[in-house]
Design a protein around this motif. Structure first.
Motif, short mmCIF file in Angstrom:
data_model
loop_
_atom_site.label_atom_id
_atom_site.label_comp_id
_atom_site.label_asym_id
_atom_site.label_seq_id
_atom_site.Cartn_x
_atom_site.Cartn_y
_atom_site.Cartn_z
N ILE A 107 0.92 -1.26 -0.10
CA ILE A 107 0.06 -0.12 0.10
C ILE A 107 0.99 1.17 0.03
N SER A 108 1.92 1.34 0.89
CA SER A 108 2.65 2.49 0.80
C SER A 108 3.52 2.47 -0.38
N ALA A 109 3.89 1.63 -1.15
CA ALA A 109 4.48 1.67 -2.56
C ALA A 109 3.52 2.37 -3.48
N GLY A 110 2.09 1.90 -3.37
CA GLY A 110 1.32 2.72 -4.13
C GLY A 110 1.06 4.21 -3.87
N ILE A 111 1.16 4.50 -2.59
CA ILE A 111 1.04 6.12 -2.23
C ILE A 111 2.12 6.64 -2.73
N GLN A 112 3.44 6.10 -2.76
CA GLN A 112 4.51 6.85 -3.42
C GLN A 112 4.37 7.01 -4.95
N VAL A 113 3.79 6.08 -5.54
CA VAL A 113 3.56 6.21 -6.91
C VAL A 113 2.46 7.44 -7.21
N ALA A 114 1.42 7.41 -6.47
CA ALA A 114 0.60 8.73 -6.60
C ALA A 114 1.08 9.92 -6.29
N LYS A 115 2.17 9.85 -5.33
CA LYS A 115 2.72 11.01 -4.75
C LYS A 115 3.77 11.53 -6.01
N ILE A 116 4.58 10.92 -6.57
CA ILE A 116 5.57 11.45 -7.69
C ILE A 116 4.66 11.75 -8.71
N LEU A 117 3.39 11.24 -8.98
CA LEU A 117 2.50 11.65 -10.09
C LEU A 117 1.70 12.88 -9.65
N LYS A 118 1.98 13.29 -8.36
CA LYS A 118 1.41 14.46 -8.10
C LYS A 118 -0.22 14.26 -8.18
#
Length: 279
Positions: free
Chosen positions: A237-248
């Motif tokens: 789940i945390s890895a998914g959060i980082q994806v959403a973060k880098i895609l702003k």
């Protein structure tokens, strides 16, 4: 006071002639000191700037990519001089040799008792979620990341290649998350995604963050998989959060963060209930 060109008339440090075929000296009209040619595949290093694409900081594309995409037949990328001062001969490392064939060392083996300790049965990691519950969590992450990628590609009008075996994209579910990751990586390596559209211009971390989320492909709707421990589920789940973060993508970040909190709470409640039963 010495002559200003005295330093240029000093004898060169290498007087002996290199073995034939080992190096190719610069052409006579180029001038400059003797330098060995750069190793193949590393001449993009050290040229990164915040506006560059990820292609400048990843492993360089294969030389055949340059030839096919630019209509050429040689092995030299466009705008690059061939090694050896522009001569047609290309120097490539033999395929059966690598850095391990040269000078190397071996570390001292640990004590046999320590090796035995390492090889004993691994510690048990808690698994409080049922497999159906894990599948539900991973499916939610997978679907939300697909929506995130769909919105990102649509927002910046990035092209999506069409093939005979893949229908056009009309909704996020038309591509699995692994296919979205592949598309985003190809857009980046082909210099289609500028750093400015990513969070803090993190072009270096872009591909790594995408690949960290790829384990979502094991969601049960696609194939069976082993049961994961609780920490691994939270990590995904945390890895998914980082994806959403880098895609702003703020809504995607908020959704996945709520999923993380609720899943973590469910794990703690399940763990506390199990501990109470054994008292």
């Amino acid at each position: 006071m010495g002559r200003p060109d005295a330093a240029f008339n000093a004898p060169m440090a290498y007087n002996s002639r290199p073995p034939q075929g080992a190096y190719t000296s610069p052409a006579p009209n180029q001038g400059g000191p003797f330098r060995s040619p750069p190793l193949q595949g590393w001449d993009h290093q050290g040229r990164f700037s915040p506006s560059d694409s990820v292609d400048d900081i990843m492993i360089s594309p294969s030389l055949s990519d340059y030839s096919l995409e630019n209509g050429g037949t040689g092995t030299t990328p466009p705008g690059k001089n061939k090694m050896g001062g522009g001569r047609g001969r290309s120097q490539r490392r033999p395929s059966n040799r690598d850095e391990f064939d040269g000078p190397h060392q071996f570390l001292q083996r640990p004590h046999p008792d320590y090796i035995a300790m390492q090889e004993r049965e691994l510690p048990h990691l808690p698994t409080n979620l049922l497999v159906q519950e894990q599948d539900s969590v991973l499916t939610q992450v997978n679907d939300r990341l697909s929506q995130c990628a769909y919105d990102f590609v649509a927002k910046y009008q990035f092209p999506i290649p069409l093939t005979q075996d893949m229908r056009p994209v009309e909704r996020p579910q038309d591509r699995e998350w692994t296919e979205w990751v592949y598309l985003l990586k190809r857009l980046a390596t082909k210099r289609r995604i500028p750093a400015r559209v990513l969070y803090n211009g993190q072009i270096k971390q872009f591909v790594t963050i995408l690949e960290n989320s790829l384990e979502m492909r094991h969601a049960a709707k696609h194939q069976s998989r082993p049961l994961k421990d609780d920490r691994n589920i939270l990590q995904l789940i945390s890895a998914g959060i980082q994806v959403a973060k880098i895609l702003k993508d703020a809504p995607a970040m908020e959704y996945l963060d709520r999923l993380y909190v609720s899943t973590e709470q469910q794990i703690h409640e399940r763990s506390a209930a199990a501990a109470a039963r054994f008292r």
